[in-house]
Design a protein around this motif. Structure first.
Motif, short mmCIF file in Angstrom:
data_model
loop_
_atom_site.label_atom_id
_atom_site.label_comp_id
_atom_site.label_asym_id
_atom_site.label_seq_id
_atom_site.Cartn_x
_atom_site.Cartn_y
_atom_site.Cartn_z
N TYR A 150 0.82 -1.20 0.00
CA TYR A 150 0.00 0.00 0.00
C TYR A 150 0.86 1.26 0.00
N THR A 151 1.92 1.27 0.80
CA THR A 151 2.69 2.50 0.97
C THR A 151 3.58 2.81 -0.24
N ALA A 154 1.64 4.24 -3.23
CA ALA A 154 1.22 5.61 -2.90
C ALA A 154 2.35 6.61 -3.14
N GLN A 161 -0.59 12.01 -8.83
CA GLN A 161 -1.73 12.51 -8.07
C GLN A 161 -1.68 14.04 -7.95
N GLN A 173 -3.83 12.66 0.54
CA GLN A 173 -4.00 11.26 0.12
C GLN A 173 -2.78 10.42 0.50
N LEU A 174 -1.59 10.98 0.27
CA LEU A 174 -0.37 10.25 0.61
C LEU A 174 -0.29 10.01 2.12
N TRP A 177 -2.74 7.25 3.20
CA TRP A 177 -2.23 5.91 2.89
C TRP A 177 -1.23 5.43 3.93
#
Length: 238
Positions: A150-151, A154, A161, A173-174, A177
């Motif tokens: 996940y990280t 991101a 993004q 958003q970052l 995450w």
């Protein structure tokens, strides 16, 4: 019905989660709306803060949004209220309602301790001739993806993004995450593989169609028009 994770885990980051989903337009709705649904009544099981429920409200006379998280339902009622949408804080197995033309669920089933029972429950809520549409996360390598699954993406996608939603929202958003509550939630999830998904869903919904969405598989199934379904018929008369 016992759940795999704390059913109130979303309560701890409800506002941030709603903003996070808002920055991913269509993720909870694009596939189901692409099916061209419409009719009298729709159920969004695990509706969260109401993104899909309010989209379905344009196509159905009545929509019921169901979720265990009180804070998420409060956000839904405050931000996505419609005259034909009713939000309910309740367990799926305690819903004393039925007869839906569409039964929809997005990334909720893996939270249940008894996955098959959840599928059967959703099936029991659809009207003859109605549609069951379900999306859930899958992972072929391991039941629970590691933290870096996940990280790292991101981080890699951060420049994209920024171009897509601007620096402020991309930075939010970052951080989301990488936030401890969200990662703790993700690392408590357990997913089916694609093979397991098709086998389990196909056993409950014979003849279902499956669509691969990358991070998830989706299933759509139409209930028989007969009021007596093949899997609930008793023995033939003597």
């Amino acid at each position: 019905m016992a759940q795999v994770v704390d059913p109130q885990s979303f309560d701890r980051f409800a506002l941030d989660y709603d903003r996070f989903v808002s920055l991913l337009p269509g993720q909870n709705t694009a596939w189901v709306l692409g099916l061209g649904p419409g009719g009298g009544r729709a159920l969004d099981a695990g509706c969260g803060s109401g993104h899909a429920a309010v989209a379905l409200a344009d196509r159905f006379e009545e929509v019921v949004g169901l979720d265990l998280s009180g804070p998420l339902i409060e956000i839904a009622e405050a931000k996505r209220a419609r005259p034909n949408v009713r939000y309910v804080v309740k367990d799926l197995f305690e819903l004393d309602d039925g007869g839906f033309d569409l039964v929809y669920s997005h990334t909720m089933l893996h939270h249940l301790a008894d996955y098959r029972a959840g599928l059967r429950r959703l099936k029991s809520l659809v009207r003859p001739g109605g549609t069951v549409a379900i999306v859930d996360n899958v992972c072929d390598l391991y039941p629970t993806p590691p933290r870096q699954a996940y990280t790292w993406p991101a981080l890699w996608s951060f420049p994209h993004q920024i171009r897509r939603i601007g620096l402020r929202d991309a930075w939010f958003q970052l951080r989301f995450w990488h936030s401890r509550p969200w990662l703790a939630h993700l690392l408590s999830d357990r997913y089916l593989s694609r093979e397991q998904f098709r086998e389990l869903y196909g056993s409950v919904f014979p003849g279902a169609r499956f669509d691969d969405l990358g991070f998830a598989l989706a299933m759509v199934w139409t209930a028989p028009t007969s009021h007596t379904r093949p899997d609930t018929q008793g023995p033939p008369p003597a």
